[in-house]
Design a protein around this motif. Structure first.
Motif, PDB file in Angstrom:
ATOM      1  N   PRO A 138       0.829  -1.208   0.000  1.00  0.00           N
ATOM      2  CA  PRO A 138       0.000   0.000   0.000  1.00  0.00           C
ATOM      3  C   PRO A 138       0.862   1.256   0.000  1.00  0.00           C
ATOM      4  O   PRO A 138       1.899   1.307   0.663  1.00  0.00           O
ATOM      5  N   VAL A 139       0.431   2.258  -0.738  1.00  0.00           N
ATOM      6  CA  VAL A 139       1.208   3.493  -0.853  1.00  0.00           C
ATOM      7  C   VAL A 139       1.487   4.112   0.512  1.00  0.00           C
ATOM      8  O   VAL A 139       2.575   4.634   0.761  1.00  0.00           O
ATOM      9  N   VAL A 140       0.513   4.050   1.426  1.00  0.00           N
ATOM     10  CA  VAL A 140       0.727   4.670   2.733  1.00  0.00           C
ATOM     11  C   VAL A 140       1.893   4.007   3.453  1.00  0.00           C
ATOM     12  O   VAL A 140       2.685   4.682   4.134  1.00  0.00           O
ATOM     13  N   ARG A 141       2.041   2.685   3.315  1.00  0.00           N
ATOM     14  CA  ARG A 141       3.161   1.994   3.944  1.00  0.00           C
ATOM     15  C   ARG A 141       4.476   2.332   3.260  1.00  0.00           C
ATOM     16  O   ARG A 141       5.516   2.460   3.917  1.00  0.00           O
ATOM     17  N   ALA A 142       4.449   2.492   1.950  1.00  0.00           N
ATOM     18  CA  ALA A 142       5.657   2.900   1.233  1.00  0.00           C
ATOM     19  C   ALA A 142       6.108   4.294   1.674  1.00  0.00           C
ATOM     20  O   ALA A 142       7.304   4.550   1.859  1.00  0.00           O
ATOM     21  N   ILE A 143       5.143   5.190   1.859  1.00  0.00           N
ATOM     22  CA  ILE A 143       5.472   6.549   2.302  1.00  0.00           C
ATOM     23  C   ILE A 143       6.072   6.531   3.703  1.00  0.00           C
ATOM     24  O   ILE A 143       7.101   7.164   3.967  1.00  0.00           O
ATOM     25  N   LEU A 144       5.434   5.794   4.615  1.00  0.00           N
ATOM     26  CA  LEU A 144       5.945   5.745   5.994  1.00  0.00           C
ATOM     27  C   LEU A 144       7.346   5.146   6.033  1.00  0.00           C
ATOM     28  O   LEU A 144       8.200   5.587   6.811  1.00  0.00           O
ATOM     29  N   ARG A 145       7.580   4.161   5.193  1.00  0.00           N
ATOM     30  CA  ARG A 145       8.920   3.572   5.139  1.00  0.00           C
ATOM     31  C   ARG A 145       9.934   4.589   4.627  1.00  0.00           C
ATOM     32  O   ARG A 145      11.061   4.684   5.141  1.00  0.00           O
ATOM     33  N   SER A 146       9.540   5.377   3.638  1.00  0.00           N
ATOM     34  CA  SER A 146      10.476   6.339   3.040  1.00  0.00           C
ATOM     35  C   SER A 146      10.816   7.497   3.969  1.00  0.00           C
ATOM     36  O   SER A 146      11.857   8.127   3.826  1.00  0.00           O
ATOM     37  N   ILE A 147       9.921   7.792   4.934  1.00  0.00           N
ATOM     38  CA  ILE A 147      10.208   8.885   5.882  1.00  0.00           C
ATOM     39  C   ILE A 147      10.632   8.327   7.246  1.00  0.00           C
ATOM     40  O   ILE A 147      10.579   9.020   8.249  1.00  0.00           O
ATOM     41  N   GLN A 148      11.078   7.058   7.232  1.00  0.00           N
ATOM     42  CA  GLN A 148      11.565   6.383   8.438  1.00  0.00           C
ATOM     43  C   GLN A 148      10.516   6.322   9.547  1.00  0.00           C
ATOM     44  O   GLN A 148      10.814   6.479  10.727  1.00  0.00           O
ATOM     45  N   ARG A 149       9.256   6.084   9.165  1.00  0.00           N
ATOM     46  CA  ARG A 149       8.195   5.956  10.150  1.00  0.00           C
ATOM     47  C   ARG A 149       7.395   4.666   9.954  1.00  0.00           C
ATOM     48  O   ARG A 149       6.183   4.650  10.122  1.00  0.00           O
ATOM     49  N   SER A 150       8.114   3.589   9.622  1.00  0.00           N
ATOM     50  CA  SER A 150       7.448   2.302   9.445  1.00  0.00           C
ATOM     51  C   SER A 150       6.800   1.815  10.731  1.00  0.00           C
ATOM     52  O   SER A 150       5.914   0.954  10.705  1.00  0.00           O
ATOM     53  N   ASP A 151       7.270   2.354  11.860  1.00  0.00           N
ATOM     54  CA  ASP A 151       6.730   1.916  13.152  1.00  0.00           C
ATOM     55  C   ASP A 151       5.452   2.642  13.544  1.00  0.00           C
ATOM     56  O   ASP A 151       4.907   2.393  14.623  1.00  0.00           O
ATOM     57  N   LEU A 152       4.937   3.509  12.683  1.00  0.00           N
ATOM     58  CA  LEU A 152       3.719   4.239  13.027  1.00  0.00           C
ATOM     59  C   LEU A 152       2.530   3.287  13.084  1.00  0.00           C
ATOM     60  O   LEU A 152       2.280   2.514  12.156  1.00  0.00           O
ATOM     61  N   ASN A 153       1.787   3.343  14.174  1.00  0.00           N
ATOM     62  CA  ASN A 153       0.549   2.574  14.329  1.00  0.00           C
ATOM     63  C   ASN A 153      -0.594   3.460  13.835  1.00  0.00           C
ATOM     64  O   ASN A 153      -1.065   4.348  14.550  1.00  0.00           O
ATOM     65  N   LEU A 154      -1.032   3.217  12.618  1.00  0.00           N
ATOM     66  CA  LEU A 154      -2.045   4.089  12.020  1.00  0.00           C
ATOM     67  C   LEU A 154      -3.344   4.070  12.815  1.00  0.00           C
ATOM     68  O   LEU A 154      -3.992   5.108  12.966  1.00  0.00           O
ATOM     69  N   LEU A 155      -3.723   2.905  13.328  1.00  0.00           N
ATOM     70  CA  LEU A 155      -4.962   2.833  14.105  1.00  0.00           C
ATOM     71  C   LEU A 155      -4.889   3.755  15.318  1.00  0.00           C
ATOM     72  O   LEU A 155      -5.840   4.481  15.627  1.00  0.00           O
TER      73      LEU A 155
END
Length: 295
Positions: A124-141
């Motif tokens: 998903p694009v949102v996960r790609a974006i979070l990975r690119s800004i070093q925020r893969s650990d963000l809990n979207l919920l």
């Protein structure tokens, strides 16, 4: 569905800006709580520990190593704040809504990214974006979940704890769509079951696992903006209200740590669905025949 590179960069910039704004506001809120003259009630029964629990719960939007994805922290508590802090909490809810409006549609759009072990994968694009800004650990919920803010001064707040489950009423066609791309033997058998259903049986129940549901019954000293004197709200995060110097703090009661006692005193709700799943691939149940009305 995929996104063009130029469009991706624009969306990436917007998501990063929304997230930074939310994180700044959450930091400002926790600092205001930590250093302000606030009323706090929590399960620890100790002001400093209860206040720390409130701050941790509001700011917990990242996944820790032991956290389960798609779940968020549950912290019971009540905090009364001054007007500037109350307005800041309202602003945070606005920022959360804006972040969700930006990110939620991106779950349906894919982007190819390089895998660590080699090759590429569509995510998903949102996960790609979070990975690119070093925020893969963000809990979207957790980032989306709004703070429970009361609209009037509370007199009493009583928590309830129960185990419940979500049941989604789906048409037979919708269940068939879920099975359409699955070619496993179980899915083939399930499609055959759907095809054999009577024409009068148009809906099935998709049942999710039981989860703990925390709610709070709130009684106001007056009426809120919507003319209500009492409400029941979801209360998995600490409840926040505007504290007024001339009013006494509310009485707060928390549930026992175990919900089994409460559940045993309630009359079980009569189920409308069969006890066992009917399909193998998904937890799909058939509805029970409607009982005839008494004359």
């Amino acid at each position: 569905m995929y996104m063009l590179p130029d469009e991706y960069e624009v969306v990436r910039s917007r998501v990063a800006a929304r997230l930074r704004a939310l994180e700044r506001a959450l930091l400002e809120l926790t600092q205001a709580l930590a250093h302000g003259n606030v009323f706090v009630a929590g399960t620890a029964g100790h002001r400093e520990r209860d206040l720390r629990a409130v701050c941790d719960a509001y700011s917990a939007i990242d996944l820790a190593m032991t956290d389960v994805p798609n779940q968020s922290v549950v912290t019971l508590g009540v905090v009364g704040v001054d007007r500037p802090t109350y307005r800041l909490a309202e602003q945070i809810n606005t920022l959360k809504a804006e972040l969700r409006a930006e990110c939620a549609p991106l779950q349906r759009i894919r982007r190819r990214v390089v895998r660590r072990e080699g090759g590429t994968e569509a995510v998903p694009v949102v996960r790609a974006i979070l990975r690119s800004i070093q925020r893969s650990d963000l809990n979207l919920l957790a980032a989306y979940r709004k703070l429970p803010i009361l609209g009037a001064t509370p007199v009493s707040i009583s928590y309830t704890r129960a185990r419940t489950r979500a049941v989604y009423r789906k048409t037979v066609e919708q269940i068939g769509d879920l099975l359409q791309q699955n070619h496993a033997p179980a899915a083939i058998r399930d499609r055959a079951k759907l095809a054999s259903m009577r024409a009068s049986e148009t809906h099935l129940a998709l049942v999710r696992d039981h989860y703990e549901n925390i709610r709070a019954n709130v009684v106001y000293s007056g009426l809120d903006r919507r003319g209500r004197g009492r409400i029941m709200i979801a209360a998995e995060l600490p409840i926040l209200f505007l504290r007024k110097d001339e009013t006494l703090p509310p009485s707060v009661s928390f549930p026992a740590a175990d919900a089994s006692g409460e559940a045993s005193t309630r009359k079980p709700r009569e189920s409308r669905i069969e006890a066992e799943p009917w399909l193998e691939t998904f937890p799909v149940h058939r509805y029970l025949p409607r009982k005839p009305r008494a004359p």
